[in-house]
Motif scaffolding. Structure first.
Motif, mmCIF file in Angstrom:
data_model
loop_
_atom_site.group_PDB
_atom_site.id
_atom_site.type_symbol
_atom_site.label_atom_id
_atom_site.label_comp_id
_atom_site.label_asym_id
_atom_site.label_seq_id
_atom_site.Cartn_x
_atom_site.Cartn_y
_atom_site.Cartn_z
ATOM 1 N N GLY A 9 0.768 -1.176 0.000
ATOM 2 C CA GLY A 9 0.000 0.000 0.000
ATOM 3 C C GLY A 9 0.799 1.224 0.000
ATOM 4 N N MET A 11 0.043 5.226 0.795
ATOM 5 C CA MET A 11 -0.760 6.053 1.612
ATOM 6 C C MET A 11 -0.018 6.753 2.721
ATOM 7 N N ARG A 19 5.412 7.510 -2.517
ATOM 8 C CA ARG A 19 4.786 6.333 -1.939
ATOM 9 C C ARG A 19 4.929 5.141 -2.859
ATOM 10 N N GLN A 23 6.931 1.582 -1.915
ATOM 11 C CA GLN A 23 6.225 0.337 -1.695
ATOM 12 C C GLN A 23 6.375 -0.643 -2.837
ATOM 13 N N SER A 57 -1.099 5.688 9.523
ATOM 14 C CA SER A 57 0.210 5.472 8.918
ATOM 15 C C SER A 57 0.225 4.133 8.195
ATOM 16 N N PRO A 58 0.876 4.058 7.021
ATOM 17 C CA PRO A 58 0.900 2.790 6.269
ATOM 18 C C PRO A 58 1.513 1.665 7.085
ATOM 19 N N ARG A 59 0.855 0.484 7.057
ATOM 20 C CA ARG A 59 1.353 -0.676 7.776
ATOM 21 C C ARG A 59 1.215 -1.915 6.893
ATOM 22 N N PRO A 60 1.970 -2.002 5.803
ATOM 23 C CA PRO A 60 1.908 -3.230 4.991
ATOM 24 C C PRO A 60 2.556 -4.379 5.752
ATOM 25 N N LEU A 73 -2.566 -4.599 3.070
ATOM 26 C CA LEU A 73 -2.459 -3.154 3.230
ATOM 27 C C LEU A 73 -3.319 -2.670 4.387
ATOM 28 N N ILE A 76 -4.412 3.123 5.454
ATOM 29 C CA ILE A 76 -4.632 3.818 4.187
ATOM 30 C C ILE A 76 -5.158 5.218 4.476
#
Length: 327
Positions: A9, A11, A19, A23, A57-60, A73, A76
């Motif tokens: 993701g 974001m 971004r 990613q 916050s992005p947390r893939p 993902l 977002i």
């Protein structure tokens, strides 16, 4: 938590190009298609509706057994739509809405792989990476539908750019993404956000709707409790709960429906699709259903074994779309 799929993701509040670069690397390392692809667009010109002072916050993350791990993902803050063009477009288009229990978004299995199966049929595919309702947004139950409506309107507003016929734009949703697709199917005209630009004068109504092992009703005993709780929160008011009980909102004006489910689905029972089928038939809405004996949950577009009947549903979906459109 639903055990499947993938996603990388984007974001947060950093530029789209940055971004994308950040990613793409994890996806390349695992042999998966980088996310987001080169062609994609954000849904909102500024902060999305319901944004608070602090954005997610992005947390893939990688999930699943070794050798079959996929990226999920979370976090977002800036929802996007990825564009996957076929070599020989025929004007048809589908917005695919991945699942994940409203707790993550599964872009690979139910986004990128959907494009891989439908692009060869001439269908342009748009994959939606939508915001997750429980990650700190006002009016959380409306957040996914805000993104889905906005995606449909932006696609239609830019139909010429994408080489599609706006009258031949439909949707397909999976699991909790199937719930969101169902919500869009019956609630495409619900006022869940204030218009932000000219694109919002476009209709968000899908011409046709595919629901694949969907979480359909949030009020029946067979619902997926995680999806329900993530969307509605711990104490939903009755009106909101009724608004997102999609089968009960099917009417004679609802778009044609295509259902896919496995009888042995142990996470989202077949009863959820049967509920949609029953309500569609009562309302005399065109509906086609394919219920496979085996498949479990989360087989997406390419997850069923080679030779398994459940592997055939994208081809059936393509034929059904043509029949529905009168091609």
């Amino acid at each position: 938590m639903i055990d499947r799929r993938s996603v990388i993701g984007a974001m947060a509040s950093v530029p789209l190009a940055a971004r994308a670069a950040a990613q793409a690397a994890p996806a390349s390392a695992t042999g998966m298609t980088p996310w987001p692809p080169a062609e994609h667009f954000p849904l909102w010109p500024g902060r999305p509706p319901g944004a608070r002072a602090t954005l997610p916050s992005p947390r893939p993350s990688m999930n699943g057994p070794a050798g079959q791990q996929q990226l999920w993902l979370r976090g977002i803050a800036t929802p996007i739509v990825a564009v996957f063009r076929p070599e020989r477009p025929d004007g048809r288009a589908v917005l695919t809405i991945p699942g994940g229990g409203y707790g993550f978004v599964s872009v690979q299995n139910e986004g990128i792989d959907v494009a891989r199966t439908l692009n060869p049929h001439g269908i342009t595919v748009f994959a939606l990476a939508y915001r997750l309702p429980s990650e700190g947004w006002d009016h959380q139950a409306d957040v996914p539908l805000q993104d889905a409506q906005r995606a449909m309107r932006l696609i239609r507003a830019n139909a010429a750019r994408y080489g599609i016929d706006p009258a031949r734009l439909g949707i397909v949703g999976f699991s909790a993404g199937g719930h969101l697709a169902g919500s869009l199917t019956v609630g495409y005209d619900d006022r869940v956000y204030a218009p932000v630009d000219a694109a919002d004068r476009q209709s968000a109504r899908p011409r046709f709707s595919g629901l694949v092992y969907p979480v359909a009703s949030l009020s029946t005993p067979t619902t997926h409790a995680g999806s329900r709780d993530n969307l509605l929160g711990p104490h939903p008011d009755p009106a909101t709960k009724a608004r997102y009980d999609s089968p009960r909102r099917i009417t004679g004006t609802t778009p044609p429906l295509f259902l896919v489910h496995a009888v042995d689905d142990g996470l989202v029972p077949l009863d959820q699709s049967l509920d949609v089928l029953t309500c569609a038939r009562a309302a005399k809405v065109p509906v086609e259903a394919h219920f496979f004996e085996k498949g479990g949950h989360g087989f997406g577009a390419l997850g069923a074994p080679e030779g398994a009947p459940a592997r055939l549903w994208p081809d059936l979906f393509d034929r059904w779309i043509n029949h529905t459109l009168g091609a």
